[in-house]
Design a protein around this motif. Structure first.
Motif, PDB file in Angstrom:
ATOM      1  N   GLU A 141       0.824  -1.208   0.000  1.00 24.86           N
ATOM      2  CA  GLU A 141       0.000   0.000   0.000  1.00 24.86           C
ATOM      3  C   GLU A 141       0.861   1.261   0.000  1.00 24.86           C
ATOM      4  O   GLU A 141       0.547   2.235  -0.687  1.00 24.86           O
ATOM      5  CB  GLU A 141      -0.927   0.000   1.226  1.00 24.86           C
ATOM      6  CG  GLU A 141      -2.010  -1.056   1.160  1.00 24.86           C
ATOM      7  CD  GLU A 141      -2.799  -1.155   2.457  1.00 24.86           C
ATOM      8  OE1 GLU A 141      -2.414  -0.460   3.430  1.00 24.86           O
ATOM      9  OE2 GLU A 141      -3.776  -1.909   2.502  1.00 24.86           O
ATOM     10  N   PHE A 142       1.937   1.241   0.767  1.00 21.92           N
ATOM     11  CA  PHE A 142       2.827   2.406   0.804  1.00 21.92           C
ATOM     12  C   PHE A 142       3.446   2.656  -0.569  1.00 21.92           C
ATOM     13  O   PHE A 142       3.491   3.802  -1.043  1.00 21.92           O
ATOM     14  CB  PHE A 142       3.928   2.190   1.845  1.00 21.92           C
ATOM     15  CG  PHE A 142       4.960   3.285   1.855  1.00 21.92           C
ATOM     16  CD1 PHE A 142       4.644   4.546   2.352  1.00 21.92           C
ATOM     17  CD2 PHE A 142       6.230   3.067   1.355  1.00 21.92           C
ATOM     18  CE1 PHE A 142       5.588   5.573   2.355  1.00 21.92           C
ATOM     19  CE2 PHE A 142       7.176   4.087   1.358  1.00 21.92           C
ATOM     20  CZ  PHE A 142       6.855   5.335   1.864  1.00 21.92           C
ATOM     21  N   CYS A 143       3.905   1.600  -1.208  1.00 19.09           N
ATOM     22  CA  CYS A 143       4.481   1.747  -2.544  1.00 19.09           C
ATOM     23  C   CYS A 143       3.433   2.241  -3.539  1.00 19.09           C
ATOM     24  O   CYS A 143       3.724   3.049  -4.431  1.00 19.09           O
ATOM     25  CB  CYS A 143       5.062   0.412  -3.012  1.00 19.09           C
ATOM     26  SG  CYS A 143       6.564  -0.087  -2.141  1.00 19.09           S
ATOM     27  N   PHE A 144       2.196   1.760  -3.382  1.00 23.00           N
ATOM     28  CA  PHE A 144       1.120   2.180  -4.282  1.00 23.00           C
ATOM     29  C   PHE A 144       0.864   3.675  -4.182  1.00 23.00           C
ATOM     30  O   PHE A 144       0.767   4.364  -5.209  1.00 23.00           O
ATOM     31  CB  PHE A 144      -0.167   1.419  -3.972  1.00 23.00           C
ATOM     32  CG  PHE A 144      -1.394   2.061  -4.574  1.00 23.00           C
ATOM     33  CD1 PHE A 144      -1.681   1.907  -5.914  1.00 23.00           C
ATOM     34  CD2 PHE A 144      -2.237   2.843  -3.797  1.00 23.00           C
ATOM     35  CE1 PHE A 144      -2.792   2.522  -6.480  1.00 23.00           C
ATOM     36  CE2 PHE A 144      -3.344   3.455  -4.349  1.00 23.00           C
ATOM     37  CZ  PHE A 144      -3.632   3.302  -5.698  1.00 23.00           C
ATOM     38  N   VAL A 145       0.730   4.197  -2.952  1.00 23.07           N
ATOM     39  CA  VAL A 145       0.365   5.604  -2.808  1.00 23.07           C
ATOM     40  C   VAL A 145       1.481   6.531  -3.283  1.00 23.07           C
ATOM     41  O   VAL A 145       1.212   7.584  -3.877  1.00 23.07           O
ATOM     42  CB  VAL A 145      -0.031   5.937  -1.357  1.00 23.07           C
ATOM     43  CG1 VAL A 145      -1.332   5.236  -0.989  1.00 23.07           C
ATOM     44  CG2 VAL A 145       1.069   5.581  -0.361  1.00 23.07           C
ATOM     45  N   VAL A 146       2.737   6.148  -3.052  1.00 19.18           N
ATOM     46  CA  VAL A 146       3.840   6.991  -3.522  1.00 19.18           C
ATOM     47  C   VAL A 146       3.913   6.969  -5.052  1.00 19.18           C
ATOM     48  O   VAL A 146       3.929   8.025  -5.702  1.00 19.18           O
ATOM     49  CB  VAL A 146       5.181   6.535  -2.921  1.00 19.18           C
ATOM     50  CG1 VAL A 146       6.329   7.364  -3.505  1.00 19.18           C
ATOM     51  CG2 VAL A 146       5.171   6.676  -1.406  1.00 19.18           C
ATOM     52  N   GLY A 147       3.950   5.774  -5.633  1.00 18.36           N
ATOM     53  CA  GLY A 147       4.009   5.675  -7.084  1.00 18.36           C
ATOM     54  C   GLY A 147       2.775   6.242  -7.750  1.00 18.36           C
ATOM     55  O   GLY A 147       2.868   6.944  -8.773  1.00 18.36           O
ATOM     56  N   GLY A 148       1.607   5.955  -7.188  1.00 26.11           N
ATOM     57  CA  GLY A 148       0.363   6.458  -7.760  1.00 26.11           C
ATOM     58  C   GLY A 148       0.273   7.970  -7.719  1.00 26.11           C
ATOM     59  O   GLY A 148      -0.210   8.599  -8.674  1.00 26.11           O
ATOM     60  N   PHE A 149       0.758   8.564  -6.630  1.00 28.94           N
ATOM     61  CA  PHE A 149       0.719  10.028  -6.508  1.00 28.94           C
ATOM     62  C   PHE A 149       1.629  10.681  -7.542  1.00 28.94           C
ATOM     63  O   PHE A 149       1.234  11.650  -8.205  1.00 28.94           O
ATOM     64  CB  PHE A 149       1.145  10.449  -5.100  1.00 28.94           C
ATOM     65  CG  PHE A 149       1.252  11.941  -4.930  1.00 28.94           C
ATOM     66  CD1 PHE A 149       0.120  12.713  -4.722  1.00 28.94           C
ATOM     67  CD2 PHE A 149       2.487  12.564  -4.992  1.00 28.94           C
ATOM     68  CE1 PHE A 149       0.220  14.095  -4.588  1.00 28.94           C
ATOM     69  CE2 PHE A 149       2.598  13.937  -4.856  1.00 28.94           C
ATOM     70  CZ  PHE A 149       1.463  14.715  -4.643  1.00 28.94           C
ATOM     71  N   VAL A 150       2.828  10.166  -7.695  1.00 29.51           N
ATOM     72  CA  VAL A 150       3.771  10.754  -8.646  1.00 29.51           C
ATOM     73  C   VAL A 150       3.256  10.624 -10.073  1.00 29.51           C
ATOM     74  O   VAL A 150       3.330  11.575 -10.868  1.00 29.51           O
ATOM     75  CB  VAL A 150       5.166  10.111  -8.513  1.00 29.51           C
ATOM     76  CG1 VAL A 150       6.108  10.662  -9.582  1.00 29.51           C
ATOM     77  CG2 VAL A 150       5.746  10.372  -7.126  1.00 29.51           C
ATOM     78  N   PHE A 151       2.698   9.474 -10.415  1.00 27.64           N
ATOM     79  CA  PHE A 151       2.161   9.308 -11.768  1.00 27.64           C
ATOM     80  C   PHE A 151       0.965  10.233 -11.997  1.00 27.64           C
ATOM     81  O   PHE A 151       0.807  10.790 -13.094  1.00 27.64           O
ATOM     82  CB  PHE A 151       1.765   7.852 -12.012  1.00 27.64           C
ATOM     83  CG  PHE A 151       2.895   6.990 -12.486  1.00 27.64           C
ATOM     84  CD1 PHE A 151       3.717   7.402 -13.530  1.00 27.64           C
ATOM     85  CD2 PHE A 151       3.151   5.764 -11.897  1.00 27.64           C
ATOM     86  CE1 PHE A 151       4.769   6.608 -13.977  1.00 27.64           C
ATOM     87  CE2 PHE A 151       4.202   4.958 -12.336  1.00 27.64           C
ATOM     88  CZ  PHE A 151       5.013   5.383 -13.370  1.00 27.64           C
ATOM     89  N   ALA A 152       0.114  10.404 -10.989  1.00 29.65           N
ATOM     90  CA  ALA A 152      -1.010  11.329 -11.124  1.00 29.65           C
ATOM     91  C   ALA A 152      -0.510  12.752 -11.329  1.00 29.65           C
ATOM     92  O   ALA A 152      -1.061  13.516 -12.142  1.00 29.65           O
ATOM     93  CB  ALA A 152      -1.910  11.244  -9.886  1.00 29.65           C
ATOM     94  N   TYR A 153       0.547  13.110 -10.609  1.00 26.77           N
ATOM     95  CA  TYR A 153       1.147  14.434 -10.761  1.00 26.77           C
ATOM     96  C   TYR A 153       1.706  14.624 -12.167  1.00 26.77           C
ATOM     97  O   TYR A 153       1.527  15.681 -12.786  1.00 26.77           O
ATOM     98  CB  TYR A 153       2.246  14.605  -9.718  1.00 26.77           C
ATOM     99  CG  TYR A 153       3.138  15.797  -9.958  1.00 26.77           C
ATOM    100  CD1 TYR A 153       2.715  17.088  -9.661  1.00 26.77           C
ATOM    101  CD2 TYR A 153       4.422  15.633 -10.499  1.00 26.77           C
ATOM    102  CE1 TYR A 153       3.539  18.185  -9.891  1.00 26.77           C
ATOM    103  CE2 TYR A 153       5.239  16.717 -10.735  1.00 26.77           C
ATOM    104  CZ  TYR A 153       4.804  17.996 -10.429  1.00 26.77           C
ATOM    105  OH  TYR A 153       5.620  19.067 -10.663  1.00 26.77           O
ATOM    106  N   LEU A 154       2.376  13.594 -12.681  1.00 28.30           N
ATOM    107  CA  LEU A 154       2.946  13.686 -14.017  1.00 28.30           C
ATOM    108  C   LEU A 154       1.861  13.794 -15.086  1.00 28.30           C
ATOM    109  O   LEU A 154       2.003  14.534 -16.066  1.00 28.30           O
ATOM    110  CB  LEU A 154       3.844  12.480 -14.295  1.00 28.30           C
ATOM    111  CG  LEU A 154       5.143  12.411 -13.487  1.00 28.30           C
ATOM    112  CD1 LEU A 154       5.888  11.120 -13.782  1.00 28.30           C
ATOM    113  CD2 LEU A 154       6.024  13.612 -13.782  1.00 28.30           C
ATOM    114  N   LEU A 155       0.783  13.040 -14.908  1.00 32.59           N
ATOM    115  CA  LEU A 155      -0.331  13.122 -15.856  1.00 32.59           C
ATOM    116  C   LEU A 155      -0.965  14.510 -15.824  1.00 32.59           C
ATOM    117  O   LEU A 155      -1.447  15.013 -16.849  1.00 32.59           O
ATOM    118  CB  LEU A 155      -1.370  12.048 -15.531  1.00 32.59           C
ATOM    119  CG  LEU A 155      -0.939  10.594 -15.783  1.00 32.59           C
ATOM    120  CD1 LEU A 155      -1.994   9.636 -15.259  1.00 32.59           C
ATOM    121  CD2 LEU A 155      -0.670  10.342 -17.261  1.00 32.59           C
TER     122      LEU A 155
END
Length: 229
Positions: A141-155
């Motif tokens: 879950e921790f890896c998901f939220v960090v990676g997911g947040f950065v990808f959302a920011y990039l999009l």
């Protein structure tokens, strides 16, 4: 693969991930339902087939996480290669750490399957309680939220998807990125974290369909922080 194919694969992975995760959670929740450990184990012994099905679903979740890591990286690397690589590493970690709950399920199934009636009941219950309460999913879950947040920011910064949709992802995953570590450290209750997963669906479900049918806007403009004259 072309950008359009990457986007379609990412969209399918998003939606499949959600289906596999929710299905596994519901089925395994029913298989391990009970007011105490003894009742949970008794219920599990009668629903071993269902528990084994969730293992297959969890393996598919791992596959989806890895597909998302690769496809989202390919979609965003021309815009911000370093951040895209950073996010990809966390989503790969999400997939790898996603194997930990599978191991716990295998241990519990094996424990229930090989338990004899004359075995040490106290030790049996103690070991089962340890497996049931082990927070294996928190690392993923921790890896998901960090990676997911950065990808959302990039999009969002790359204007690859509608800004309103990207903002939903940045905000909902951003809030969870704060709460998940606090929960791991014992400062936030698990019930709060579980509740905050739901708003993220308002981002990932529309995003999945958008990527499948619309794709992303092509952007080759790297992120630059330059002062304007």
């Amino acid at each position: 693969m072309t950008q359009r194919a990457d986007a379609r694969a990412a969209g399918i992975a998003y939606l499949s991930y959600i289906v596999f995760t929710m299905s596994s959670s519901i089925i395994y929740g029913k298989a391990t339902a009970g007011d105490d450990v003894a009742q949970q184990l008794s219920n599990l012994s009668q629903m071993l087939l269902s528990a084994r099905v969730t293992i297959l679903l969890d393996l598919l979740q791992v596959l989806c996480a890895l597909v998302l890591a690769v496809t989202l990286y390919r979609l965003t690397k021309t815009f911000a290669p370093s951040l895209a690589l950073f996010a990809m590493m966390f989503r790969v970690g999400e997939g790898l750490f996603g194997a930990l709950p599978i191991l716990s399920k295998l241990e519990l199934i094996r424990l229930v399957s090989t338990h004899a009636l004359n075995a040490d009941a106290a030790g049996y219950s103690l070991l089962a309680n340890y497996i049931l309460s082990r927070p294996d999913e928190q690392f993923s879950e921790f890896c998901f939220v960090v990676g997911g947040f950065v990808f959302a920011y990039l999009l969002l910064r790359g204007r690859m998807i509608p800004s309103w949709l990207a903002w939903i992802g940045v905000i909902t995953i951003g809030v969870q990125m704060i709460c998940v570590p606090l929960h791991m450290a014992g400062f936030v209750k698990g019930s709060i974290v579980n509740l905050l997963w739901m708003p993220i669906l308002a981002y990932e479900i529309p995003l999945g369909f958008w990527l499948i049918f619309k794709g992303v806007e092509d952007s080759h403009r790297p992120i630059r922080h330059t002062a304007q004259a």
